[in-house]
Design a protein around this motif. Structure first.
Motif, PDB file in Angstrom:
ATOM      1  N   UNK A  41      20.577  -9.827 -15.245  1.00 40.10           N
ATOM      2  CA  UNK A  41      19.534  -9.082 -14.517  1.00 40.10           C
ATOM      3  C   UNK A  41      19.948  -7.629 -14.310  1.00 40.10           C
ATOM      4  N   UNK A  42      21.198  -7.407 -13.938  1.00 44.64           N
ATOM      5  CA  UNK A  42      21.674  -6.045 -13.668  1.00 44.64           C
ATOM      6  C   UNK A  42      21.895  -5.224 -14.934  1.00 44.64           C
ATOM      7  N   UNK A  43      22.161  -5.882 -16.060  1.00 50.24           N
ATOM      8  CA  UNK A  43      22.492  -5.173 -17.296  1.00 50.24           C
ATOM      9  C   UNK A  43      21.434  -5.327 -18.380  1.00 50.24           C
ATOM     10  N   UNK A  44      20.284  -5.850 -18.034  1.00 50.39           N
ATOM     11  CA  UNK A  44      19.228  -6.146 -19.006  1.00 50.39           C
ATOM     12  C   UNK A  44      18.882  -4.938 -19.880  1.00 50.39           C
ATOM     13  N   UNK A  45      18.657  -3.777 -19.269  1.00 56.16           N
ATOM     14  CA  UNK A  45      18.223  -2.610 -20.040  1.00 56.16           C
ATOM     15  C   UNK A  45      19.341  -2.072 -20.925  1.00 56.16           C
ATOM     16  N   UNK A  46      20.575  -2.075 -20.438  1.00 58.19           N
ATOM     17  CA  UNK A  46      21.688  -1.623 -21.278  1.00 58.19           C
ATOM     18  C   UNK A  46      21.871  -2.564 -22.468  1.00 58.19           C
ATOM     19  N   UNK A  47      21.737  -3.880 -22.229  1.00 59.16           N
ATOM     20  CA  UNK A  47      21.867  -4.847 -23.318  1.00 59.16           C
ATOM     21  C   UNK A  47      20.749  -4.671 -24.339  1.00 59.16           C
ATOM     22  N   UNK A  48      19.509  -4.510 -23.861  1.00 63.45           N
ATOM     23  CA  UNK A  48      18.376  -4.320 -24.771  1.00 63.45           C
ATOM     24  C   UNK A  48      18.566  -3.058 -25.603  1.00 63.45           C
ATOM     25  N   UNK A  49      18.999  -1.976 -24.962  1.00 68.06           N
ATOM     26  CA  UNK A  49      19.209  -0.717 -25.672  1.00 68.06           C
ATOM     27  C   UNK A  49      20.285  -0.877 -26.757  1.00 68.06           C
TER      28      UNK A  49
END
Length: 67
Positions: A41-49
């Protein structure tokens, strides 16, 4: 539900047991599921990027090889 075996360093295992023993979690499995859900949940956007950049790099290499 899938079962995954995880090796933990002794210090982390001790800390996990303390949380279970003090009643914060029913067992180590619940603690690990909660920890993983929070991490994602906290790293979702970094992982997606990161995954998108890897896909773009792959596509550019394929395109360059097709010439």
């Amino acid at each position: 539900m899938k079962t995954i075996k995880v090796a933990l360093p002794a210090k982390l295992e001790l800390e996990a047991r303390k949380y279970v023993k003090s009643g914060w979690f029913t067992d180590e499995g619940e603690l690990m599921r909660t920890a993983l859900e929070e991490y994602i949940r906290h790293h979702r956007f970094q992982l997606m990027e990161r995954f998108m950049k890897e896909d773009i790099d792959w596509a550019l290499k394929v395109k360059a090889g097709a010439r």
